[in-house]
Design a protein around this motif. Structure first.
Motif, PDB file in Angstrom:
ATOM      1  N   ALA A  45     -11.701  27.289  -2.517  1.00  0.00           N
ATOM      2  CA  ALA A  45     -10.802  28.352  -2.068  1.00  0.00           C
ATOM      3  C   ALA A  45     -11.402  29.725  -2.343  1.00  0.00           C
ATOM      4  CB  ALA A  45      -9.447  28.218  -2.761  1.00  0.00           C
ATOM      5  N   TYR A  46     -12.068  29.881  -3.498  1.00  0.00           N
ATOM      6  CA  TYR A  46     -12.708  31.162  -3.810  1.00  0.00           C
ATOM      7  C   TYR A  46     -13.829  31.463  -2.810  1.00  0.00           C
ATOM      8  CZ  TYR A  46     -10.297  30.783  -8.313  1.00  0.00           C
ATOM      9  OH  TYR A  46      -9.351  30.685  -9.286  1.00  0.00           O
ATOM     10  N   CYS A  58     -10.199  33.349  -0.941  1.00  0.00           N
ATOM     11  CA  CYS A  58      -8.902  33.427  -1.606  1.00  0.00           C
ATOM     12  C   CYS A  58      -9.060  34.041  -2.991  1.00  0.00           C
ATOM     13  CB  CYS A  58      -8.276  32.039  -1.726  1.00  0.00           C
ATOM     14  SG  CYS A  58      -7.699  31.358  -0.173  1.00  0.00           S
ATOM     15  N   LYS A  71      -3.596  33.881  -4.770  1.00  0.00           N
ATOM     16  CA  LYS A  71      -3.442  33.154  -3.505  1.00  0.00           C
ATOM     17  C   LYS A  71      -3.864  31.702  -3.668  1.00  0.00           C
ATOM     18  CE  LYS A  71      -4.450  33.626   1.426  1.00  0.00           C
ATOM     19  NZ  LYS A  71      -5.173  34.412   2.452  1.00  0.00           N
ATOM     20  N   THR A  72      -4.916  31.461  -4.433  1.00  0.00           N
ATOM     21  CA  THR A  72      -5.347  30.085  -4.691  1.00  0.00           C
ATOM     22  C   THR A  72      -4.284  29.310  -5.463  1.00  0.00           C
ATOM     23  OG1 THR A  72      -7.669  30.784  -4.742  1.00  0.00           O
ATOM     24  CG2 THR A  72      -7.129  28.675  -5.776  1.00  0.00           C
ATOM     25  N   ARG A  98      -1.201  28.766  -2.873  1.00  0.00           N
ATOM     26  CA  ARG A  98      -1.427  27.960  -1.670  1.00  0.00           C
ATOM     27  C   ARG A  98      -2.161  26.646  -1.943  1.00  0.00           C
ATOM     28  NH1 ARG A  98      -3.316  31.348   3.451  1.00  0.00           N
ATOM     29  NH2 ARG A  98      -2.767  29.296   4.301  1.00  0.00           N
TER      30      ARG A  98
END
Length: 332
Positions: free
Chosen positions: A214-215, A219, A223-224, A227
């Motif tokens: 995600a990073y 994100c 947000k990680t 979501r």
């Protein structure tokens, strides 16, 4: 008949080829299942028998309570016990108060504990082990040991002496829901340490590669968490929320300490016996008041009224609750 005889002879032939192992294994499986059935039946009976006993008593008239020939099924069936218990507890208004307090407290507790548990599982910060040891102490130390400190703190509430410096006096927060919300928001509420520990253990077993991916996709941390991590944590959050709601619903210690001016079911239940005696003396004109057996009958009826909403919740939420427990147990 020939087919059945073939199966039977086939079993003994296979048993003879295994030198008796097949027969021993079959017998041991049957004995194991029988013992498991007896143990499960005994455990279920021990758990459900007191509830069935209260249900039976709640529909009995007072004369049935002292009749030795009546064991479980009432002869003189009545619903008057429920009417009395509901009037003594002011059931409608009190249940609404209990729903509001339990629901808001549970949501606040789980929201804060989820953030703290995720922080303990994923981030490094100064004195991390010390603060987690404090979480363990919250689980171990009973709240009664700090009841005096809590009383004095909220009776003479101040923020680093600022309020007393500006106004010359402190604020009395007792008798309102504010102290309870403050404790829940700072992870010092009912069972908060346990929720933090459970959520931390769950997040620790989620692969870090999910967050790293995600990073890479752009994100941020928040947000990680929202979501990616929260959807995966739905089972443990569901379990903790149900535990929090039920424990808050039946709590008596924190409710008496902080919510003195707010009537809750757990608090009203403790006053049923006293109100019954007052009713028998002043309304029914019985100088001796209520008998012990009849008092226990009305208290048992009140207990059923308290746990009835919880039984309805579990009836509709049992599938998700069991799935959440099994899933969180596998990950922990």
């Amino acid at each position: 008949m020939i087919k059945g005889a073939g199966k039977k002879s086939n079993f003994w032939e296979r048993n003879r080829e295994s030198k008796g192992y097949l027969l021993k294994k079959t017998v041991s499986d049957i004995v194991y299942r029988l013992i498991r059935m007896i143990l499960l039946f005994g455990m279920c009976f021990l758990i459900l028998q007191p509830i069935f006993n209260k249900i039976s008593i709640s529909f009995m008239e007072e004369r049935d309570l002292y009749d030795a020939t009546i064991i479980a099924v009432p002869v003189h069936f009545t619903t008057g016990n429920y009417q009395l218990a509901m009037s003594f507890m002011d059931y409608g208004k009190t249940m609404l108060n209990t729903i509001i307090v339990s629901l808001t407290i549970s949501i606040l507790q789980i929201a804060v504990c989820t953030l703290v548990g995720y922080g303990f599982a994923r981030f490094q910060f100064p004195l991390k082990k010390f603060w987690f040891a404090c979480v363990i102490l919250i689980i171990i130390i009973p709240p009664q040991t700090v009841s005096t400190s809590l009383y004095l703190h909220f009776r003479y509430f101040d923020i680093a002496g600022i309020l007393k410096l500006l106004t010359g006096e402190t604020i009395n927060l007792r008798g309102s829901v504010v102290p309870y919300y403050l404790m829940s928001a700072t992870c010092m509420g009912l069972k908060n340490g346990l929720y933090i520990y459970m959520i931390r253990q769950f997040f620790r077993n989620i692969p870090k590669e999910l967050e790293e991916a995600a990073y890479v996709d752009g994100c941020g941390t928040l947000k990680t968490f929202i979501r990616i991590m929260l959807p995966d944590a739905t089972p443990i959050i569901t379990s903790c929320f149900l535990f929090s709601f039920v424990w808050q619903w039946t709590d008596g210690f924190y409710s008496r300490t902080f919510l003195g001016n707010i009537n809750l079911l757990s608090m009203q239940l403790t006053r049923v016996g006293e109100r019954l005696s007052h009713y028998m003396i002043y309304d029914m004109h019985q100088p001796t008041g209520a008998t012990i057996g009849y008092t226990n009958c009305i208290v048992a009826t009140g207990t059923l009224l308290v746990i009835l909403p919880l039984l309805i919740i579990y009836l509709f939420a049992q599938k998700g609750f069991v799935e959440s427990l099994s899933s969180s147990g596998l990950k922990m």
